[in-house]
Design a protein around this motif. Sequence first.
Motif, mmCIF file in Angstrom:
data_model
loop_
_atom_site.group_PDB
_atom_site.id
_atom_site.type_symbol
_atom_site.label_atom_id
_atom_site.label_comp_id
_atom_site.label_asym_id
_atom_site.label_seq_id
_atom_site.Cartn_x
_atom_site.Cartn_y
_atom_site.Cartn_z
ATOM 1 N N VAL A 266 39.752 26.404 -1.066
ATOM 2 C CA VAL A 266 39.083 25.653 -0.004
ATOM 3 C C VAL A 266 37.965 26.526 0.551
ATOM 4 O O VAL A 266 38.200 27.678 0.941
ATOM 5 C CB VAL A 266 40.070 25.271 1.114
ATOM 6 C CG1 VAL A 266 39.337 24.600 2.281
ATOM 7 C CG2 VAL A 266 41.168 24.367 0.580
ATOM 8 N N VAL A 267 36.747 25.988 0.568
ATOM 9 C CA VAL A 267 35.597 26.703 1.124
ATOM 10 C C VAL A 267 35.174 25.962 2.392
ATOM 11 O O VAL A 267 34.571 24.882 2.318
ATOM 12 C CB VAL A 267 34.434 26.780 0.116
ATOM 13 C CG1 VAL A 267 33.299 27.641 0.679
ATOM 14 C CG2 VAL A 267 34.921 27.339 -1.223
ATOM 15 N N ASP A 268 35.509 26.529 3.548
ATOM 16 C CA ASP A 268 35.220 25.852 4.812
ATOM 17 C C ASP A 268 33.777 26.095 5.242
ATOM 18 O O ASP A 268 33.078 26.956 4.700
ATOM 19 C CB ASP A 268 36.197 26.324 5.888
ATOM 20 C CG ASP A 268 36.390 25.305 6.995
ATOM 21 O OD1 ASP A 268 35.953 24.152 6.828
ATOM 22 O OD2 ASP A 268 36.979 25.670 8.035
ATOM 23 N N GLU A 269 33.356 25.366 6.244
ATOM 24 C CA GLU A 269 31.943 25.367 6.638
ATOM 25 C C GLU A 269 31.461 26.718 7.169
ATOM 26 O O GLU A 269 30.258 26.994 7.150
ATOM 27 C CB GLU A 269 31.686 24.285 7.686
ATOM 28 C CG GLU A 269 32.540 24.392 8.933
ATOM 29 C CD GLU A 269 32.387 23.185 9.845
ATOM 30 O OE1 GLU A 269 31.271 22.628 9.875
ATOM 31 O OE2 GLU A 269 33.362 22.814 10.509
ATOM 32 N N ASP A 270 32.373 27.579 7.617
ATOM 33 C CA ASP A 270 31.961 28.873 8.170
ATOM 34 C C ASP A 270 31.996 29.996 7.138
ATOM 35 O O ASP A 270 31.788 31.166 7.470
ATOM 36 C CB ASP A 270 32.844 29.242 9.367
ATOM 37 C CG ASP A 270 34.304 29.442 8.982
ATOM 38 O OD1 ASP A 270 34.681 29.067 7.847
ATOM 39 O OD2 ASP A 270 35.070 29.964 9.813
ATOM 40 N N ASP A 275 29.280 35.239 -0.911
ATOM 41 C CA ASP A 275 30.536 35.916 -1.236
ATOM 42 C C ASP A 275 31.521 34.951 -1.887
ATOM 43 O O ASP A 275 32.155 35.282 -2.899
ATOM 44 C CB ASP A 275 31.138 36.505 0.043
ATOM 45 C CG ASP A 275 32.492 37.132 -0.195
ATOM 46 O OD1 ASP A 275 32.561 38.153 -0.906
ATOM 47 O OD2 ASP A 275 33.508 36.598 0.309
ATOM 48 N N ALA A 276 31.654 33.748 -1.326
ATOM 49 C CA ALA A 276 32.599 32.771 -1.867
ATOM 50 C C ALA A 276 32.251 32.397 -3.303
ATOM 51 O O ALA A 276 33.126 32.312 -4.171
ATOM 52 C CB ALA A 276 32.631 31.528 -0.984
ATOM 53 N N ILE A 281 33.496 32.350 -8.965
ATOM 54 C CA ILE A 281 33.094 32.489 -10.367
ATOM 55 C C ILE A 281 34.042 33.439 -11.090
ATOM 56 O O ILE A 281 34.521 33.155 -12.198
ATOM 57 C CB ILE A 281 31.635 32.972 -10.472
ATOM 58 C CG1 ILE A 281 30.684 31.833 -10.099
ATOM 59 C CG2 ILE A 281 31.327 33.488 -11.882
ATOM 60 C CD1 ILE A 281 29.243 32.246 -10.005
ATOM 61 N N PHE A 282 34.345 34.553 -10.442
ATOM 62 C CA PHE A 282 35.337 35.467 -11.027
ATOM 63 C C PHE A 282 36.668 34.743 -11.208
ATOM 64 O O PHE A 282 37.276 34.763 -12.292
ATOM 65 C CB PHE A 282 35.522 36.695 -10.139
ATOM 66 C CG PHE A 282 36.804 37.430 -10.402
ATOM 67 C CD1 PHE A 282 36.933 38.254 -11.503
ATOM 68 C CD2 PHE A 282 37.906 37.262 -9.558
ATOM 69 C CE1 PHE A 282 38.136 38.908 -11.766
ATOM 70 C CE2 PHE A 282 39.101 37.902 -9.811
ATOM 71 C CZ PHE A 282 39.216 38.734 -10.914
ATOM 72 N N PHE A 308 26.243 24.890 -1.948
ATOM 73 C CA PHE A 308 27.241 25.548 -2.795
ATOM 74 C C PHE A 308 27.081 25.096 -4.243
ATOM 75 O O PHE A 308 27.014 25.914 -5.159
ATOM 76 C CB PHE A 308 28.653 25.234 -2.300
ATOM 77 C CG PHE A 308 29.742 25.874 -3.104
ATOM 78 C CD1 PHE A 308 30.354 27.041 -2.672
ATOM 79 C CD2 PHE A 308 30.169 25.330 -4.323
ATOM 80 C CE1 PHE A 308 31.358 27.642 -3.421
ATOM 81 C CE2 PHE A 308 31.159 25.922 -5.079
ATOM 82 C CZ PHE A 308 31.763 27.082 -4.623
ATOM 83 N N LYS A 309 27.012 23.780 -4.435
ATOM 84 C CA LYS A 309 26.921 23.215 -5.786
ATOM 85 C C LYS A 309 25.708 23.762 -6.531
ATOM 86 O O LYS A 309 25.821 24.204 -7.693
ATOM 87 C CB LYS A 309 26.857 21.690 -5.681
ATOM 88 C CG LYS A 309 26.546 20.961 -6.975
ATOM 89 C CD LYS A 309 26.482 19.461 -6.703
ATOM 90 C CE LYS A 309 25.861 18.694 -7.846
ATOM 91 N NZ LYS A 309 25.792 17.241 -7.568
ATOM 92 N N SER A 310 24.556 23.767 -5.901
ATOM 93 C CA SER A 310 23.328 24.208 -6.548
ATOM 94 C C SER A 310 23.435 25.670 -6.979
ATOM 95 O O SER A 310 23.117 26.019 -8.124
ATOM 96 C CB SER A 310 22.147 24.013 -5.605
ATOM 97 O OG SER A 310 20.971 24.562 -6.158
#
Length: 485
Positions: A266-270, A275-276, A281-282, A308-310
């Motif tokens: 889960v990647v939250d808005e903050d 880094d995420a 990717i790793f 994020f997607k781009s």
Amino acid sequence: MPKQELSKHELAKAYPYYLANKAVYANEDLEVINKYTQQLATKVAMADAAVIDKAIEYAEKAQSAMNKLPPYKRQAILEHCVEGFKKRFNELAHSLCIEAGKPIKDAKGEVTRLIDTFKIAAEESVRINGEVTNLEIAERAKGYTGMYKRVPIGPCSFISPFNFPLNLAAHKIAPAIAAGCSFVLKPASRTPIGALIIGEILAETDLPEGAFSILPCSRDGADLFTTDERFKLLSFTGSPDVGWKLKANAGKKPVVLELGGNAACVVDEDADLEDAIERIIFGAYYQSGQSCISVQRILIHESIYDEFKSRYVEKVKALVHGDPSSEDTFIGPMISEGEAKRLEKWIDNAVKAGANSLCGGKRDGAMLTACILENVPKNCEVNAEEAFGPVSVISKFSDYDEALKRVNDSQFGLQAGIFTRDIYKAHKAWDELHVGGVVIGDVPSWRVDNMPYGGVKESGLGREGIRYAIEDMTEIRLMVLRTPQ
């Protein structure tokens, strides 16, 4: 046969199995294929049912001597292994490159973890303690004292998988030695070499005769690893289908299962996006996604989804595919062409069902390019099953609580990753996610070898991590002392 001098890029022409601590060049029946070139790399001796039966007999006889082996001697054996692995670091890493198709950077990482795992076991071997227990809880117990110690459970049966041929075998072997248990190990037939090199180094030690056997064998011939009552514990790492069948056939012995996963992030808005993305990717693509805690589902807050997607797609497209022996390679081959075809079909099925393919998914033999999918229907295999390859599925969310429910909406429950800076959201994830481990600020693919590691639901039973494995490999033995009044 004398030990063969090898360059760092070679395997021996043939490998033995280890029966009762000794190398046995019984045959060359198991062919090990170079997973990148698909050429024959070496041949390995295979054990039949009679040999497995003999190994169990030896292990049962050796257990008395293992019980008496003092902790400092167990520690010395484990420390010898640590030094042996260090001396053969390059050989071990390149054997992983060849037999598993593991990119060399990942292979070196696994050898480092192998060394760590045995170091941790050496430390734990001399601190397997007991406890004095207050029994005077009522008048009738006056003058009674209780104390317990941990004793070895007995001969152990181990079955290890292909994806971490060194370290997942180590997570069974090292705690067994620390606990004082004899064992018989069946390494994966596709990747037996790492375990056999461990066996070669163990054979140099003062372990009692019969304390270990390492026996590559066919799945059909390996029933005794599960059913034989002389084994007092079965520890299996592999697929859920196989693992649960083994448990059903294991009889009275305890069973530890480390099975599959479908890990979510889960990647939250903050979150720190850069880094995420680097960590995900790793987590999604290291060793070609062939890890049960590989990032498979990525849930991204709608406010940052497009960015994020781009950036994520751009970086994944740039990953270097190819020869795992090259230091530049990030994505190597999958374990077999059959597995690559299976995942290629899953990707195609998702696209036919309405998913968008953002990059990758192209197959050449056992090579499959790193793939990203979005808008994948819930019931598609690549979303619902364990992909075990270089693919990730992205989707957006608007409500954090709903995102946690989507993480839980899986038959698996191994580990999950949460990128948030909100301590309350971190604790909520820890409280509510039905998984064995919640990793805050990193990917579920992160593991260090002394932590409790394992899953719930279809992901298994019990925990690995040296101290926790030792608990499974030992039993509590109580003594009660009465002082006459």
